[in-house]
Structures are given as C-alpha cells and as structure tokens.
Write an enzyme that holds these catalytic residues in place. Structure first.
Site, PDB file in Angstrom:
ATOM      1  N   SER A 186       0.853  -1.173   0.000  1.00 50.91           N
ATOM      2  CA  SER A 186       0.000   0.000   0.000  1.00 50.91           C
ATOM      3  C   SER A 186       0.893   1.227   0.000  1.00 50.91           C
ATOM      4  CB  SER A 186      -0.849  -0.039   1.266  1.00 50.91           C
ATOM      5  OG  SER A 186      -1.694   1.064   1.311  1.00 50.91           O
ATOM      6  N   ASN A 227      -2.430   0.171  -4.169  1.00 51.00           N
ATOM      7  CA  ASN A 227      -2.607  -0.913  -3.198  1.00 51.00           C
ATOM      8  C   ASN A 227      -2.913  -2.189  -3.973  1.00 51.00           C
ATOM      9  OD1 ASN A 227      -5.409  -2.210  -1.599  1.00 51.00           O
ATOM     10  ND2 ASN A 227      -3.410  -2.303  -0.598  1.00 51.00           N
ATOM     11  N   TYR A 228      -2.150  -3.255  -3.705  1.00 45.82           N
ATOM     12  CA  TYR A 228      -2.515  -4.572  -4.233  1.00 45.82           C
ATOM     13  C   TYR A 228      -2.433  -5.564  -3.095  1.00 45.82           C
ATOM     14  CZ  TYR A 228      -2.498  -2.547  -8.858  1.00 45.82           C
ATOM     15  OH  TYR A 228      -2.799  -1.761  -9.938  1.00 45.82           O
ATOM     16  N   HIS A 284      -1.767   7.007  -5.241  1.00 50.09           N
ATOM     17  CA  HIS A 284      -2.065   5.913  -4.307  1.00 50.09           C
ATOM     18  C   HIS A 284      -2.023   4.592  -5.060  1.00 50.09           C
ATOM     19  CE1 HIS A 284      -5.405   3.156  -2.912  1.00 50.09           C
ATOM     20  NE2 HIS A 284      -4.580   3.113  -1.897  1.00 50.09           N
TER      21      HIS A 284
END
Lengths: 341, 341
Positions: A128, A144-145, A142
């Site tokens: 993140s 996120n995975y 931003h």
C-alpha cells in the site's frame, strides 16, 4: 479431540509450514500463493522505494514490525524530503483468525459463501502506498494490491481473492498526466482481459468518491476487489504486471511537474485539496475504517497515508474561470481520459 | 382519509403553528419547548459571537440558510482572526421526518420506545461551537446543546430529550485552566442535581476518546444525551444555565493565554494536536458522522468544526520530560480535575 484442530492450531500450521519454506528458500511458482505474493510485494516495495529515493535525494525511514499473533510488516516513510512532502510505502503479511462477525459480514455484504460458524483462519498480504509531493503542480498517487485467503484445516486455500488498484489525485489539472496515467494502466489490463480496464476504471470512480462533497477524490485510475474470475496464477500475473507498472505510471509525471514554478496561492489550494484527501480517507475509505476499528492495529502504518499538512477553509470556492475551478469541475464530473474499450 | 394525516401533513402542522407564534411573538414560557429552545440558542449564539469578536477584534461572517423541508440555521465563522485561527458558532432548527431505519436504530441503540412503524415527525434545535485559537498556549473549546422532540399527530411532543456538553482541548497543559473550566461547569450542574457533574464528566471522558490512539481528545468537561429525567422546564433551565456559563468558562482562560510567547516548535506540536482533533471528529464523532451521511446536509456547517490547518507526522513522539509529554500523559490517563462530588 482426535481429528479436530482448534482454530488456533490450524492457523499455526500454515504459519509454521510457511516459515519452513521461507528458511529453505527460494520461493518458486510451486509454493503456496501466500509466499509468492509475499515475495512479490517485498520486492516491489524495494523497487518503488528506490525509485522514489532517487527522485528525492532523501532516504526513507524503514520500520520492520511483527504481529505477536503471526505476521509482519515493513513500513517505509519519507517525510519532508526535497521533492516529497510525505511518501509512505508499506507492506504487511498477516496470519489471523477471522471472527464470526467478520465472516457473517463478508457473507452478507460480498456474498462470500464461507461454510464455517466459528473463527476461520485467514491470510492477507499486500502493498500500500500514498505519495504526496511538495509542488502543487505534481499529483498525489495511491496504490494498493493485496491477496486474501481463507484456509482449510490442511492449510490449502478454501477461498481466495485479489484486490487493489492505483489512482491519481492532483491539485491542478494537466490532461496529459491523466491520459498518461490511465494509458499505462489500460495497457497492463489489456494484456490480461479486454474488459478489465473499463470495469476497474469505473469501479475506481465510484469507490474514490467523497460522497458528502459530491466530488471524486481525484482523476481516478483502476480499483477492484474480490477478483477470482480466472485461475489464481493468471490473476497473480496480472497483479504483478500492474504493480510493476507503478513507476512507469507515476515517475514521468513527477519529472515533468516537480520543478515547475508555483505561487503561495497554489500552495494554499493544494493544502485545501489535502484536506479533502483526509476527509476521504478518514470518513469513507473501507480499509482505513477497518484498520482504525481493529484492536491492536498499527495505527501509524494505517495513517501514514495522511498528508503532512492539510487545511480547511469555510465556504471556500474557486474563482470563476480559474485553474482551481477546472480541477473542481472534473472532480464533479469524472471523465473518461482514454476510450474505455 | 378522515382522521389520518400523512406524515408530511403532520409535520407541516407543527411548522405552520410555530411560524404563526413566531410572527405574533414574543415567545414566552407557555409556548412549546421547540420555540423556547430556538429563542434561547439564537440569543446565546449572539452573545457568544459578540464575546469572541470583542476578544479578537475581527468580525464573524454570518450565513443564514433555510432547509426547503422546514427549518433554518445561522452559521457564524471567524477565520484567520487576530486571536483565533478559526471559530465556528452555529445554530440549527430542523423540522423533519425520521425515516423508519432511524427510528429502528434509536429503539435498538438507545432504548427509545417510539411506537411508530413509518417515518415520524421530529424537531431538533441546537447550538454548536468549536473555537481554535492561534496561540498554542490557548486551548480549543467545544460546546453543543440541543433539544430533540418526536411529535404526536396533534403537534404535542410524544417524546423529548436534551443533550450536549462542553469540553476543553489544549495543546499544552495548564492545570489551572482545567480546574477553572471544570469548576465553572460543576457549579452550574450542582444547582440542578448533585449527581450531574460527576455523571456527565465521566460520560465526557468516555465519549471524547480517540479509540484508535488510546487517548482522550482533551481535558474533558461534561457530556450527556437523552436527558429526560426531570420535567422539561427544569432541564431547559439547566441547559440555559450551562449555555450561559460558556463565556465564564472560556474567556478568562483565553485572556491569560492569548498573548503568551511561543516558539515554532510549540506551533508545530499544536498542529499535530489539531490533526488528532480532525481524527476524532471525522472518525468517531456521532454527530459529524450522522451529518456527513445525511443527503442534502449543509456540509460546510458540519465541517466548520475542523481547524484551519492540521499536521500528521509519522511516528512522532514527544521528548521525554517535555511539556508535550505532560499533555500526552494526561490524555492517556484522564484526571479528575476537581473532586467529583
């Protein structure tokens, strides 16, 4: 009780097996997805941190932490740098027990058919990041995975899915930047499924929406959750593709914007936009809300996404015909920056 | 349909009757509590605004607004003044319909025995203020008093209660200020019920608690809700007593602190504390959360409580033995500033 493992024991089994494999190493494609995702997010974190450090000239502060219940994390933060006001890049690996109430909620809200009454063992690994630059011409980004798995007593996944995305939040509109960012994401999506980009782009516009303001957080990107429509190996390749595209999507924009001149007024508008970012994250973001309500969560890691500084002015509206109004207009009416299909 | 009024008609009746009485005027003790509370909060708003203006030298911006569904409000904001960074003093008068889901929630969460299936007509009047001074030696203050009523078809209250309180949030600890503030509140409470102060002081500590930080928002004060344990006239007198004590509780503290010298480091600590204030209001405050989720709410009036500026630093801890640590210590372990009984 023969044949019956307590939730605690089941979950410890996965922890111990994974620990053994980590020590033996190296992690290969035949290892459980848990370990493969962990290895990927750790590598990606290193590469992104290095790319950002190169641009900024200042080093990240790295904090490694462990959860007594199982799991670990690395939080990297660069604060008050030369180029960046605040950049946080974190990974976390969590082995835990999903309480009955959480199982119920997943069943109810997201149609997850988890056949268990009590707590169920789960695993989550994710990366993140949120990066806020100083220059008001340069956008916040931003990414996120994450991979989530619910386990059978034998440690194999009973259920799994991937989620994540990436989106851009500028204070000033540069259409070229929006197009570049979206194009890099679309090119990655198109390699895996021609429907992904258009579905995930619209999902992003819907998710990153500040409902009480009636405006998007930024210019969007992609967002998805509960992705399990293809074999896990294939979706994991897609996740790697998208994660690896981060620097390609963001660094060229930064290089164009980080040295542009700006005025105090522009900086003030940026501070107001930072305030909106705080509003979204604290009021609407599911991940943040979940984290803040989790007893024993690492609050500093969750709130590393907040900007260094923010501002709220009463009834402040951009001047008619101004560049500030241009941005607001596009937040109120999200655009398709490139053709969806 | 003879004898059966639609919810809409019922609610319009109360609006129209009250409108007639307002035009005739003046409002006396024999009028419905709705109108008496409205008159009180309007007067109190004027007096507080005037006291704050006298201290600051700058005027508030006044915005009067109307709800198309019935009701009105006056929002007064002083921004970037000589003494105050941001001061918001608002009143609102609302005639509305409580949707079935809200009735259900009140029944469930707060044990309200509202015997109605559909939407029920309600009325709410309140005053709310948050004042953030520039000087880090001077504390932020919050006050809110409100009257809520659910009506019978004939416009008489089926159920009513008062709520509110006032609390102090400094960046630096001055014990004298905490003692003074609490003493003024206790003296008011004691006139009405010897148990009020201790009950409401502890309720305040519990309510204004930033759960994810494990610390209080500030040094407390009083807080209560659903107050209906005495005749409405008596509780209204108590509410007036407490509202009227605001300037007595806050202005003497401001006069002592507003001209004290301070350093840049103190200002930075104050900005971090402002960040915590934002966290409480956006993440935990019931009123703010309710407001932000209400379609058509006046967002600017709800968010006038946010400071002009705020700051978030990663893993910032006060130095050992510092004045910043003194404050943090007292937020983590709320004290009784004066004997409770």
């Amino acid at each position: 009780a023969f044949g019956v493992l307590s939730a605690k024991e089941v979950y410890c089994d996965a922890v111990l097996e994974d620990k053994k494999r980590r020590t033996e190493g190296p992690i290969t494609d035949s290892d459980p997805m848990r370990l493969r995702m962990e290895a990927f997010v750790k590598g990606l974190q290193n590469r992104i941190v290095s790319d950002i450090e190169q641009l900024d000239g200042k080093q990240f502060t790295r904090t490694a932490w462990e959860r007594s219940e199982g799991g670990e994390g690395i939080t990297c933060v660069l604060q008050d740098g030369n180029v960046f006001e605040k950049a946080g890049v974190g990974i976390s690996i969590v082995y835990g027990q999903l309480p009955k109430a959480a199982v119920e909620q997943m069943r109810h809200d997201r149609g997850k058919e988890i056949s268990a009454d009590g707590p169920v063992p789960f695993f989550a690994a994710g990366i993140s990041l949120v990066i806020h630059p100083h220059n008001p011409n340069a956008p916040t980004v931003h990414l996120n995975y994450r991979y989530f798995e619910i386990e059978n007593p034998d440690g194999t996944p009973k259920m799994w899915w991937f989620g994540g995305g990436s989106d851009l939040t500028p204070s000033y509109l540069f259409e070229d930047d929006a197009i570049h960012f979206h194009q890099v994401l679309k090119d990655g999506c198109d390699k895996y499924d021609k429907k992904y980009y258009s579905t995930f782009k619209q999902w992003c516009d819907k998710y990153f929406f500040i409902k009480h303001r009636g405006e998007a957080r930024g210019l969007g990107g992609i967002f998805f959750d509960d992705l399990d429509d293809k074999p896990a190996d294939e979706i994991f390749s897609f996740i790697k593709e998208m994660g690896n595209r981060f620097s390609l999507s963001y660094i060229p924009i930064m290089k164009k914007r980080m040295n542009m001149k700006y005025t105090n007024e522009m900086r003030e508008w940026q501070q107001l936009r930072r305030g909106r970012y705080v509003e979204f994250n604290l009021v609407w973001d599911r991940g943040t809300k979940f984290g803040l309500q989790t007893p024993g969560a690492r609050i500093e890691a969750i709130l590393m996404t907040l900007p260094l500084t923010a501002r709220w002015e009463y009834m402040k509206e951009p001047e008619e015909g101004s560049r500030e109004e241009d941005l607001q207009e596009v937040l109120k009416n999200p655009r398709d920056w490139i053709p969806l299909n």
